[in-house]
Design a protein around this motif. Structure first.
Motif, mmCIF file in Angstrom:
data_model
loop_
_atom_site.group_PDB
_atom_site.id
_atom_site.type_symbol
_atom_site.label_atom_id
_atom_site.label_comp_id
_atom_site.label_asym_id
_atom_site.label_seq_id
_atom_site.Cartn_x
_atom_site.Cartn_y
_atom_site.Cartn_z
ATOM 1 N N VAL A 29 -2.047 -2.300 8.720
ATOM 2 C CA VAL A 29 -1.857 -1.541 7.479
ATOM 3 C C VAL A 29 -0.740 -0.513 7.670
ATOM 4 O O VAL A 29 0.156 -0.388 6.825
ATOM 5 C CB VAL A 29 -3.164 -0.829 7.059
ATOM 6 C CG1 VAL A 29 -2.900 0.100 5.872
ATOM 7 C CG2 VAL A 29 -4.233 -1.847 6.695
ATOM 8 N N ILE A 34 3.560 -0.056 5.772
ATOM 9 C CA ILE A 34 4.043 1.052 4.930
ATOM 10 C C ILE A 34 5.556 1.185 5.110
ATOM 11 O O ILE A 34 6.022 1.387 6.232
ATOM 12 C CB ILE A 34 3.365 2.380 5.306
ATOM 13 C CG1 ILE A 34 1.847 2.233 5.355
ATOM 14 C CG2 ILE A 34 3.750 3.473 4.315
ATOM 15 C CD1 ILE A 34 1.140 3.448 5.913
ATOM 16 N N ALA A 72 -2.873 3.349 1.932
ATOM 17 C CA ALA A 72 -2.785 2.916 3.325
ATOM 18 C C ALA A 72 -3.563 3.852 4.239
ATOM 19 O O ALA A 72 -4.271 3.408 5.152
ATOM 20 C CB ALA A 72 -1.325 2.847 3.761
ATOM 21 N N PRO A 94 0.819 -1.218 0.000
ATOM 22 C CA PRO A 94 0.000 0.000 0.000
ATOM 23 C C PRO A 94 0.851 1.265 0.000
ATOM 24 O O PRO A 94 1.791 1.393 0.782
ATOM 25 C CB PRO A 94 -0.808 -0.114 1.297
ATOM 26 C CG PRO A 94 -0.803 -1.563 1.634
ATOM 27 C CD PRO A 94 0.510 -2.085 1.145
#
Length: 266
Positions: free
Chosen positions: A71, A75, A52, A47
């Motif tokens: 999530v 990153i 994200a 993402p």
């Protein structure tokens, strides 16, 4: 909500997916959003900060803090926007009120006004569990970053200082504000009532009424204000002042039954 056929038939398009995730968040379609997220995972898509952040906000709205944190942790280099998304999620849903502050302390991010107001709200929820020195450090950062006069940061500073037991600093922030809204006034008035600064509570109420009359902008005491002031009146046993506050509330069209119910709970 069934995903459109074209979405599963083409390589992931970040803008299209971001738009769909936003739609899912706004409409509350968590199951569809999870399908979209699964599609990204199946396509081995890491993402972006854009996607994200959308996913973090979605999971936060659905009170799925663990999913939001997963999530965020995926990153490679979170942007400030992604940081703000996870900090807001932590401040809203973590059982540990200081979780957002502790996560931010481990970062090297340069905060903006959203970051600072979110962290200060978390500090306020922590109460005296965190030293007022922590609030002071964030206050210094706000000043150095040029957000010292930001309305939302200042309102959050008032509550954070007051909840940490530093009423003098809370009052100093209020006095230095170039602009105040009803939240600013209520934050300090209710803090004074909780801290047993009852006379200051009444003085602030009178000042608030005067400011409303002189400005004529329609911003004035509301039900939250009146509830705190009536509590202070009861503690000081100033019946005449309380009658005046009651009359003001009635003339302003405030729901007196609701106010009296709140006052009884105090």
């Amino acid at each position: 909500m069934k995903l459109p056929a074209w979405l599963t038939a083409v390589p992931p398009d970040p803008r299209a997916y971001g738009h769909l995730i936003q739609l899912c968040a706004e409409s509350g379609h968590l199951a569809a959003a999870r399908q979209i997220h699964a599609r990204l995972v199946a396509a081995s898509v890491t993402p972006s900060n854009f996607l994200a952040s959308k996913l973090i906000s979605l999971y936060s709205r659905a009170d799925r803090l663990r999913d939001a944190r997963r999530v965020f942790d995926s990153i490679p280099q979170p942007s400030l926007f992604a940081w703000n998304a996870i900090l807001i999620s932590l401040s809203l849903h973590s059982p540990d009120p200081s979780a957002a502050v502790r996560l931010f302390a481990s970062s090297a991010v340069s905060p903006d006004e959203i970051t600072l107001s979110t962290l200060l709200r978390s500090l306020a929820a922590s109460g005296p569990a965190l030293s007022p020195l922590v609030t002071g450090e964030l206050h210094a950062v706000a000043f150095l970053r040029g957000f010292g006069s930001d309305l939302f940061v200042s309102n959050a500073l008032i509550t954070a200082y007051a909840n940490a037991g530093d009423m003098r600093s809370a009052r100093a922030v209020f006095d230095e504000m170039p602009r105040r809204d009803v939240v600013s006034w209520n934050s300090l008035i209710s803090a004074c009532a909780r801290a047993c600064w009852y006379r200051e509570c009444l003085d602030l109420f009178q000042e608030f009424v005067r400011v409303r009359c002189s400005d004529g902008d329609g911003v004035g005491p509301n039900g939250v204000t009146v509830t705190s002031v009536l509590h202070a009146c009861a503690q000081l046993k100033v019946v005449d002042f309380g009658i005046g506050v009651h009359r003001f509330a009635a003339e302003s069209g405030l729901d007196m039954d609701m106010l009296m119910e709140k006052q009884l709970k105090h």
